[in-house]
Design an enzyme around this catalytic site. Structure first.
Site, PDB file in Angstrom:
ATOM      1  N   GLU A 115       0.841  -1.205   0.000  1.00 20.78           N
ATOM      2  CA  GLU A 115       0.000   0.000   0.000  1.00 20.78           C
ATOM      3  C   GLU A 115       0.877   1.257   0.000  1.00 20.78           C
ATOM      4  OE1 GLU A 115      -3.283   1.216  -0.872  1.00 20.78           O
ATOM      5  OE2 GLU A 115      -3.826  -0.505   0.378  1.00 20.78           O
TER       6      GLU A 115
ATOM      7  N   GLU B  26       1.901   6.321  -7.174  1.00 16.86           N
ATOM      8  CA  GLU B  26       0.875   7.288  -7.571  1.00 16.86           C
ATOM      9  C   GLU B  26       1.389   8.716  -7.477  1.00 16.86           C
ATOM     10  OE1 GLU B  26      -2.532   6.514  -5.133  1.00 16.86           O
ATOM     11  OE2 GLU B  26      -3.218   4.870  -6.410  1.00 16.86           O
TER      12      GLU B  26
END
Length: 130
Positions: A74, A81
């Site tokens: 994660e 991102e």
């Protein structure tokens, strides 16, 4: 040093400076990444359930591997991102989309691994109650 203070351009001078930056990163993950918060909550619930059913050391180790895999993937997804958004300046780009989708897919795979580990550990223990 938060995102507002980007004056440091050289390497960290000592362990405590590195630790502070790492803790800042964890704070950002918790503050800004909904899925990371969700994963922490699921991990906490799983730990509580593990205490209730009295897991052995090997079961705890497998759960820790599963938690670490999900939380780590994660965090890496968030890094990807952010870097992709920095590079493409929030404009659509097919390669940027692919990079983000693949990173999200890696998180999904690690979550499936964690679910399998959880089922293998908890289902037999819960079945003993019935």
């Amino acid at each position: 040093m938060g995102l507002q203070d980007n004056k440091q351009t050289e390497k960290n001078h000592n362990f405590f400076q590195s630790l502070k930056h790492a803790l800042d990163g964890v704070k950002l993950l918790i503050a800004e990444e909904r899925n990371f918060r969700f994963d922490i909550i699921i991990s906490a619930i799983t730990v509580i359930l593990g205490l209730v059913v009295q897991l052995n050391i090997n079961e705890w180790l497998w759960l820790c591997v599963a938690f670490s895999t999900v939380l780590g993937s994660e965090a890496l997804n968030s890094i990807i991102e952010n870097v992709v958004d920095l590079i493409v300046d929030h404009r659509f780009n097919l390669l940027a989309k692919r990079a983000k989708d693949i990173a999200a897919g890696a998180v999904l795979l690690s979550a499936f691994f964690a679910i399998i580990v959880g089922c293998l550990i908890f289902i037999p223990k819960i079945m003993l109650w019935f």
